[in-house]
Motif scaffolding. Structure first.
Motif, PDB file in Angstrom:
ATOM      1  N   CYS A  87      61.260  -4.616   4.606  1.00  0.00           N
ATOM      2  CA  CYS A  87      61.998  -4.611   5.861  1.00  0.00           C
ATOM      3  C   CYS A  87      61.258  -5.440   6.902  1.00  0.00           C
ATOM      4  N   ARG A  88      61.959  -5.699   7.978  1.00  0.00           N
ATOM      5  CA  ARG A  88      61.386  -6.424   9.109  1.00  0.00           C
ATOM      6  C   ARG A  88      61.520  -5.558  10.346  1.00  0.00           C
ATOM      7  N   ILE A  89      60.468  -5.518  11.133  1.00  0.00           N
ATOM      8  CA  ILE A  89      60.477  -4.791  12.397  1.00  0.00           C
ATOM      9  C   ILE A  89      60.028  -5.777  13.472  1.00  0.00           C
ATOM     10  N   SER A  90      60.852  -5.948  14.477  1.00  0.00           N
ATOM     11  CA  SER A  90      60.500  -6.916  15.525  1.00  0.00           C
ATOM     12  C   SER A  90      59.343  -6.375  16.368  1.00  0.00           C
ATOM     13  N   PHE A  91      58.525  -7.271  16.859  1.00  0.00           N
ATOM     14  CA  PHE A  91      57.419  -6.869  17.724  1.00  0.00           C
ATOM     15  C   PHE A  91      57.945  -6.226  18.997  1.00  0.00           C
ATOM     16  N   SER A  92      59.088  -6.695  19.479  1.00  0.00           N
ATOM     17  CA  SER A  92      59.646  -6.094  20.698  1.00  0.00           C
ATOM     18  C   SER A  92      60.044  -4.639  20.456  1.00  0.00           C
ATOM     19  N   ALA A  93      60.471  -4.300  19.234  1.00  0.00           N
ATOM     20  CA  ALA A  93      60.797  -2.903  18.917  1.00  0.00           C
ATOM     21  C   ALA A  93      59.551  -2.029  18.951  1.00  0.00           C
ATOM     22  N   ASP A 122      57.244  -2.600  21.133  1.00  0.00           N
ATOM     23  CA  ASP A 122      56.788  -2.777  22.520  1.00  0.00           C
ATOM     24  C   ASP A 122      55.492  -3.575  22.577  1.00  0.00           C
ATOM     25  N   TYR A 155      67.170  -4.803   5.386  1.00  0.00           N
ATOM     26  CA  TYR A 155      66.152  -4.272   4.519  1.00  0.00           C
ATOM     27  C   TYR A 155      66.638  -4.248   3.080  1.00  0.00           C
ATOM     28  N   SER A 162      53.945  -7.887  22.257  1.00  0.00           N
ATOM     29  CA  SER A 162      54.275  -9.308  22.176  1.00  0.00           C
ATOM     30  C   SER A 162      53.867  -9.843  20.809  1.00  0.00           C
ATOM     31  N   ALA A 163      54.411 -10.990  20.457  1.00  0.00           N
ATOM     32  CA  ALA A 163      54.088 -11.597  19.164  1.00  0.00           C
ATOM     33  C   ALA A 163      52.596 -11.902  19.103  1.00  0.00           C
TER      34      ALA A 163
END
Length: 71
Positions: free
Chosen positions: A14-20, A22, A1, A24-25
């Motif tokens: 910042c970046r937040i993953s889709f898996s974080a 819960d 970040y 799917s992309a």
């Protein structure tokens, strides 16, 4: 970040993953309810809150959030 601050403003990237989250992309055209909120208590005990999309009440009100559409 990355955080940038000045006397008048601040920026957070910042970046937040889709898996974080819960989830799917998303596919193009998918949408989700979305809001960003900043909440802090000042030195005098006063709460200060700012939001991308103010809910005018509880911060836990997804039906009042804006909708983010993926391209």
């Amino acid at each position: 970040y990355e955080i940038q601050k000045s006397a008048e403003s601040w920026t957070l990237e910042c970046r937040i993953s889709f898996s974080a989250l819960d989830m799917s992309a998303p596919q193009p055209g998918d949408s989700v309810r979305f809001n960003l909120v900043r909440d802090r208590t000042l030195s005098d005990g006063v709460d200060e809150t700012s939001a991308l999309y103010p809910t005018l009440g509880s911060l836990q009100a997804p039906r009042k959030f804006t909708r983010m559409v993926f391209k």
